[in-house]
Design a protein around this motif. Structure first.
Motif, mmCIF file in Angstrom:
data_model
loop_
_atom_site.group_PDB
_atom_site.id
_atom_site.type_symbol
_atom_site.label_atom_id
_atom_site.label_comp_id
_atom_site.label_asym_id
_atom_site.label_seq_id
_atom_site.Cartn_x
_atom_site.Cartn_y
_atom_site.Cartn_z
ATOM 1 N N MET A 138 0.826 -1.213 0.000
ATOM 2 C CA MET A 138 0.000 0.000 0.000
ATOM 3 C C MET A 138 0.856 1.258 0.000
ATOM 4 O O MET A 138 0.599 2.209 -0.742
ATOM 5 C CB MET A 138 -0.923 0.008 1.226
ATOM 6 N N LEU A 139 1.868 1.263 0.838
ATOM 7 C CA LEU A 139 2.775 2.417 0.904
ATOM 8 C C LEU A 139 3.458 2.644 -0.441
ATOM 9 O O LEU A 139 3.558 3.788 -0.918
ATOM 10 C CB LEU A 139 3.828 2.191 1.997
ATOM 11 N N VAL A 156 0.913 8.020 7.393
ATOM 12 C CA VAL A 156 1.331 7.543 8.712
ATOM 13 C C VAL A 156 1.245 6.019 8.750
ATOM 14 O O VAL A 156 0.145 5.455 8.645
ATOM 15 C CB VAL A 156 0.442 8.128 9.825
ATOM 16 N N PRO A 157 2.373 5.320 8.895
ATOM 17 C CA PRO A 157 2.330 3.855 9.023
ATOM 18 C C PRO A 157 2.050 3.449 10.467
ATOM 19 O O PRO A 157 2.681 3.947 11.401
ATOM 20 C CB PRO A 157 3.737 3.430 8.591
ATOM 21 N N LEU A 158 1.091 2.549 10.646
ATOM 22 C CA LEU A 158 0.694 2.102 11.979
ATOM 23 C C LEU A 158 0.755 0.588 12.075
ATOM 24 O O LEU A 158 0.541 -0.116 11.091
ATOM 25 C CB LEU A 158 -0.740 2.560 12.291
ATOM 26 N N ALA A 159 1.038 0.100 13.265
ATOM 27 C CA ALA A 159 1.032 -1.345 13.521
ATOM 28 C C ALA A 159 0.872 -1.549 15.013
ATOM 29 O O ALA A 159 0.617 -0.602 15.760
ATOM 30 C CB ALA A 159 2.313 -1.992 12.983
ATOM 31 N N LEU A 183 6.568 -0.873 16.962
ATOM 32 C CA LEU A 183 6.808 0.557 17.180
ATOM 33 C C LEU A 183 8.257 0.927 16.849
ATOM 34 O O LEU A 183 9.199 0.278 17.301
ATOM 35 C CB LEU A 183 6.507 0.901 18.640
ATOM 36 N N GLY A 184 8.421 1.951 16.012
ATOM 37 C CA GLY A 184 9.755 2.430 15.654
ATOM 38 C C GLY A 184 10.382 1.726 14.476
ATOM 39 O O GLY A 184 11.398 2.169 13.948
ATOM 40 N N GLN A 185 9.783 0.620 14.041
ATOM 41 C CA GLN A 185 10.293 -0.072 12.845
ATOM 42 C C GLN A 185 10.164 0.861 11.643
ATOM 43 O O GLN A 185 9.270 1.697 11.573
ATOM 44 C CB GLN A 185 9.482 -1.350 12.626
ATOM 45 N N GLU A 186 11.047 0.740 10.683
ATOM 46 C CA GLU A 186 11.025 1.627 9.522
ATOM 47 C C GLU A 186 10.432 0.929 8.299
ATOM 48 O O GLU A 186 10.667 -0.260 8.075
ATOM 49 C CB GLU A 186 12.434 2.130 9.212
ATOM 50 N N VAL A 187 9.647 1.693 7.535
ATOM 51 C CA VAL A 187 9.066 1.200 6.288
ATOM 52 C C VAL A 187 9.314 2.235 5.197
ATOM 53 O O VAL A 187 9.520 3.427 5.471
ATOM 54 C CB VAL A 187 7.551 0.933 6.434
ATOM 55 N N SER A 188 9.289 1.788 3.957
ATOM 56 C CA SER A 188 9.565 2.673 2.825
ATOM 57 C C SER A 188 8.284 3.267 2.267
ATOM 58 O O SER A 188 7.260 2.593 2.145
ATOM 59 C CB SER A 188 10.285 1.906 1.707
ATOM 60 N N TYR A 189 8.362 4.554 1.927
ATOM 61 C CA TYR A 189 7.271 5.249 1.249
ATOM 62 C C TYR A 189 7.911 6.075 0.136
ATOM 63 O O TYR A 189 8.451 7.147 0.369
ATOM 64 C CB TYR A 189 6.504 6.139 2.231
ATOM 65 N N THR A 235 11.766 7.188 4.171
ATOM 66 C CA THR A 235 11.633 6.145 5.188
ATOM 67 C C THR A 235 10.791 6.694 6.328
ATOM 68 O O THR A 235 11.061 7.784 6.838
ATOM 69 C CB THR A 235 13.016 5.712 5.715
ATOM 70 N N LEU A 236 9.767 5.935 6.711
ATOM 71 C CA LEU A 236 8.863 6.376 7.766
ATOM 72 C C LEU A 236 8.960 5.437 8.958
ATOM 73 O O LEU A 236 9.155 4.228 8.794
ATOM 74 C CB LEU A 236 7.416 6.402 7.263
ATOM 75 N N LYS A 237 8.783 5.992 10.154
ATOM 76 C CA LYS A 237 8.798 5.173 11.375
ATOM 77 C C LYS A 237 7.375 4.768 11.740
ATOM 78 O O LYS A 237 6.453 5.581 11.716
ATOM 79 C CB LYS A 237 9.437 5.946 12.535
ATOM 80 N N VAL A 238 7.224 3.503 12.077
ATOM 81 C CA VAL A 238 5.911 2.961 12.414
ATOM 82 C C VAL A 238 5.478 3.454 13.791
ATOM 83 O O VAL A 238 6.257 3.477 14.738
ATOM 84 C CB VAL A 238 5.959 1.416 12.386
ATOM 85 N N LYS A 239 4.195 3.829 13.885
ATOM 86 C CA LYS A 239 3.613 4.278 15.143
ATOM 87 C C LYS A 239 2.615 3.249 15.647
ATOM 88 O O LYS A 239 2.164 2.369 14.913
ATOM 89 C CB LYS A 239 2.966 5.651 14.955
ATOM 90 N N ASP A 240 2.235 3.393 16.911
ATOM 91 C CA ASP A 240 1.366 2.417 17.574
ATOM 92 C C ASP A 240 -0.097 2.710 17.251
ATOM 93 O O ASP A 240 -0.612 3.796 17.570
ATOM 94 C CB ASP A 240 1.609 2.487 19.081
#
Length: 344
Positions: free
Chosen positions: A18-19, A33-36, A41-47, A51-56
């Motif tokens: 999706m990103l 905003v990437p959420l999981a 929490l704090g894991q990085e994903v590509s957009y 690079t975005l940090k995952v939030k809770d």
């Protein structure tokens, strides 16, 4: 002014896709905003190139979020989608949690795009099952031309439809076979490497699996409740892309040549159909592509007005992530959604 988009389940196969698709299609988002769950929490994903940090997901403030692409599983969706909808967030849900809810549109934009207008009842729009999505894209233009009576479909579904653990299981089993290592089966009921498993999801009382039932019920809701459909869903040792052998009986006459021409001009479809070795599409070639590919179009002489064909699509894209993004685009293109920041 653009939209604020949240991705719930951003660390999974579909969430990551999706990103990527949001970036590839230049979706009009001012913020993504990437959420999981908390463990990511704090894991990085590509957009795109960022690079975005995952939030809770559990603690995130959704007050200024316009759209949430929900790909965190049915249980999470059942808990969170109604809450977010009540806050004015439009949820596009990839799970099966709300697909058959009469107050929730079930949408494939090339097939029933105008159905998105029904989102206001719960602020939820459902994405269909991956095997259904590609099927109805191929069926819709033919149904419009000759009216489908009955469909018999056998699926050849890749392991990515069962998540990253399933992909890892296929990889590890294959490696174990070549290295004479221990072969472990945990995700699937039987070994998947160099094998086929004629079961996807749980068995129901009538002997069909839930995956097969989904194809029947969802096709009726999206396309036409009068269509009779029977399915056999099979898991195959392929990493990405679902394939389907489709036999169709129509009310009105239609030739293979007519069907080929119709599908060549249909949205979301690409016809690859040369009657020679290799003149068809395979799952490997469809991986990473957006289209629903159609091959082996031929007349079925065993029934009146019958056709048979082969349909292949990337299940992570058209079967899930791409379709969700296209639904969001359909909302915007129809001017059904105003960014909260702009409204304020």
């Amino acid at each position: 002014m653009g939209y604020k988009v949240a991705i719930a389940g951003a660390t999974g196969n579909v969430g990551r896709e999706m990103l990527q698709i949001l970036a590839d299609r230049a979706f009009p988002a001012d913020e993504v905003v990437p959420l999981a769950s908390r463990r990511s929490l704090g894991q990085e994903v590509s957009y795109g190139d960022r690079t975005l940090k995952v939030k809770d997901l559990a603690t995130y403030d959704f007050s200024d979020v316009d759209i949430c692409l929900m790909s965190a599983g049915g249980d999470v969706s059942k808990e969170w989608s109604p809450k977010l909808g009540a806050q004015g967030v439009v949820v596009i849900d990839n799970s099966s949690a709300f697909r058959m809810d009469p107050d929730v549109p079930l949408v494939v934009p090339e097939v029933n795009g105008d159905a998105v207008r029904g989102f206001t009842k719960k602020n939820i729009i459902a994405n269909p099952n991956c095997s259904t999505a590609q099927l109805v894209v191929a069926l819709k233009p033919l149904h419009d031309r000759a009216t489908i009576r009955r469909v018999v479909v056998s699926t050849y579904q890749s392991v990515s439809g069962a998540g990253k653990d399933a992909m890892d299981e296929l990889f590890n089993q294959t490696r174990s076979i070549f290295t004479a290592g221990e072969l472990k089966t945990t995700k699937f009921p039987k070994r998947i490497a160099f094998n086929l498993i004629p079961q996807i999801d749980v068995f129901m009382e009538d002997g069909f699996t839930k995956e097969e039932w989904k194809m029947v019920a969802e096709t009726k809701k999206i396309l036409d409740p009068k269509i009779r459909l029977t399915a056999t869903a099979v898991r195959v040792p392929v990493f990405i892309s679902h394939s389907e052998s489709v036999n169709i009986e129509f009310e009105n006459p239609i030739t293979a040549d007519e069907a080929r021409d119709i599908l060549r001009n249909a949205p979301g479809c690409i016809v690859i159909d040369k009657r020679e070795p290799g003149g068809y599409i395979t799952p490997h070639e469809a991986a990473g592509e957006d289209a629903t590919y159609i091959s082996r179009i031929r007349e079925d002489p065993t029934v009146d007005n019958g056709l048979a064909m082969w349909v292949v699509s990337d299940n992570l894209r058209k079967g899930a992530a791409l379709n969700a993004v296209q639904i969001a685009e359909a909302l915007i293109n129809r001017k059904l959604l105003t960014p909260k920041k702009q409204a304020a």
